[in-house]
Scaffold this active site. Structure first.
Site, PDB file in Angstrom:
ATOM      1  N   CYS A  78     -37.932 -43.040  38.800  1.00 59.85           N
ATOM      2  CA  CYS A  78     -38.083 -43.645  37.478  1.00 59.85           C
ATOM      3  C   CYS A  78     -36.761 -43.611  36.693  1.00 59.85           C
ATOM      4  CB  CYS A  78     -39.190 -42.958  36.669  1.00 59.85           C
ATOM      5  SG  CYS A  78     -39.606 -43.872  35.175  1.00 59.85           S
ATOM      6  N   CYS A  95     -36.960 -50.920  32.191  1.00 61.80           N
ATOM      7  CA  CYS A  95     -37.433 -50.372  33.458  1.00 61.80           C
ATOM      8  C   CYS A  95     -36.207 -50.172  34.343  1.00 61.80           C
ATOM      9  CB  CYS A  95     -38.429 -51.336  34.104  1.00 61.80           C
ATOM     10  SG  CYS A  95     -39.046 -50.675  35.656  1.00 61.80           S
TER      11      CYS A  95
HETATM   12  O1  PYC Z   1     -37.799 -46.989  36.572  1.00 57.39           O
HETATM   13  O2  PYC Z   1     -37.787 -46.946  34.383  1.00 57.39           O
HETATM   14  C1  PYC Z   1     -38.362 -47.086  35.456  1.00 57.39           C
HETATM   15  C2  PYC Z   1     -39.811 -47.371  35.454  1.00 57.39           C
HETATM   16  C3  PYC Z   1     -40.643 -47.456  34.374  1.00 57.39           C
HETATM   17  C4  PYC Z   1     -41.910 -47.758  34.859  1.00 57.39           C
HETATM   18  C5  PYC Z   1     -41.827 -47.838  36.240  1.00 57.39           C
HETATM   19  N1  PYC Z   1     -40.529 -47.602  36.572  1.00 57.39           N
END
Ligand code: PYC
Length: 309
Positions: A234, A90
């Site tokens: 993300c 994550c």
């Molecule tokens: O930032 O890789 C990320 C992530 C995955 C799920 C929520 N955030």
């Protein structure tokens, strides 16, 4: 019976929350992260539900369980989890963990490496407290796969790995500067259902469109497992996007890519080729987290919802 207590530190990275168990958490059986995650998910899953689910938590949160590393040259091992299970990696979460460790004065600016289920991830903490991740090898496996959704017609998806598996779709709904989150969730959920018929490993959907800030290159909306959407751009999704951009020649090694999320916050990405003949990159993702809570969790054995509901 006595209360059980343990400490968590809350942070958010570009708007997306991370809750890190920093002391008093369970000690899993095993010698390395692959064994620890088996033990944690089998024997200690209630710690996940206690801190993520209501009435104490929020389903949007990602949790991080800090453990001593298997290899002492690494800073720590981290197991990430959410409202429905466990994540291989994550990106926003690891940036949050690094800021948490800085807040706790356990680390100083410099390079730190972390054992994650997806592999070793290096994190460079800068003097301005931004963090750049050198993420696990990332790559695109499928280009422009047609998927027929029940409500939104046919979309074309790239499938790529960036520490988690993503289905990436450019969609006109993302041209709207303030798109309806419920419609984006519906679209992404339908895409996920269709995609998983052939690629069951995919558990994230990344919709993308034009940027809304002057420096941005693109904006995304990421559906995570558990039907929640990422408030940040993300980190693993940005890595998957960089793998697609590298594969299609739209971005060159070392060039900067500003990836906005649905709140218009951003991560800065770039890549190096790890194996250009096989299209495998090393992605770099830079962002900033802020600590916004430091909590002593109390598990009262008389509380029917102490472990979440
Ligand atoms: O930032 O890789 C990320 C992530 C995955 C799920 C929520 N955030």
């Amino acid at each position: 019976m006595n209360n059980l207590q343990f400490r968590v530190v809350d942070s958010h990275t570009a708007g997306e929350p991370t809750r890190t168990i920093v002391s008093g958490g369970p000690k899993p059986e095993g010698e390395n992260i692959n064994e620890w995650i088996q033990s944690i998910s089998k024997d200690f899953d209630r710690f996940r539900t206690a801190i993520i689910l209501e009435p104490r938590g929020s389903e949007v949160m990602v949790g991080a369980h800090l453990l001593p590393p298997a290899d002492p040259k690494n800073t720590a091992a981290v197991i990430f989890f959410n409202n429905v299970g466990y994540l291989g990696m994550c990106g926003h979460g690891l940036i949050g963990v690094v800021e948490t460790l800085r807040y706790l004065q356990r680390i100083a600016p410099g390079t730190h490496s972390f054992e994650t289920v997806a592999g070793i991830v290096q994190a460079e903490l800068f003097d301005d407290f931004t963090v750049q991740l050198k993420n696990v090898p990332s790559y695109r496996t499928v280009e422009q796969l047609p998927l027929v959704t029940p409500s939104f017609g046919t979309v074309h998806a790239d499938i790529a790995y960036g520490g988690n598996w993503f289905c990436l779709v450019k969609h006109p709904m993302m041209n709207d500067t303030n798109p309806s989150k419920s419609q984006l969730l519906k679209l992404a959920t339908e895409i996920l259902e269709q995609c998983r018929l052939t690629f069951p490993e995919v558990d994230h959907v990344e919709l993308f469109g034009p940027p809304v800030t002057p420096n941005g290159n693109a904006r995304n909306f990421v559906l995570c497992p558990g039907a929640m959407y990422d408030r940040s751009p993300c980190g693993t999704g940005t890595s998957a996007k960089l793998a697609c951009l590298a594969a299609s020649g739209e971005l060159k090694p070392g060039e900067s890519w500003i990836q906005e999320g649905i709140l218009s916050t951003s991560f800065e990405g770039s890549f190096e080729w790890l194996d250009s003949t096989r299209g495998i990159i090393t992605p770099f993702v830079r962002g900033r987290a802020f600590v916004n809570g430091d909590l002593n969790v109390v598990i009262d054995p008389n509380d029917p919802f102490a472990w979440g509901l």
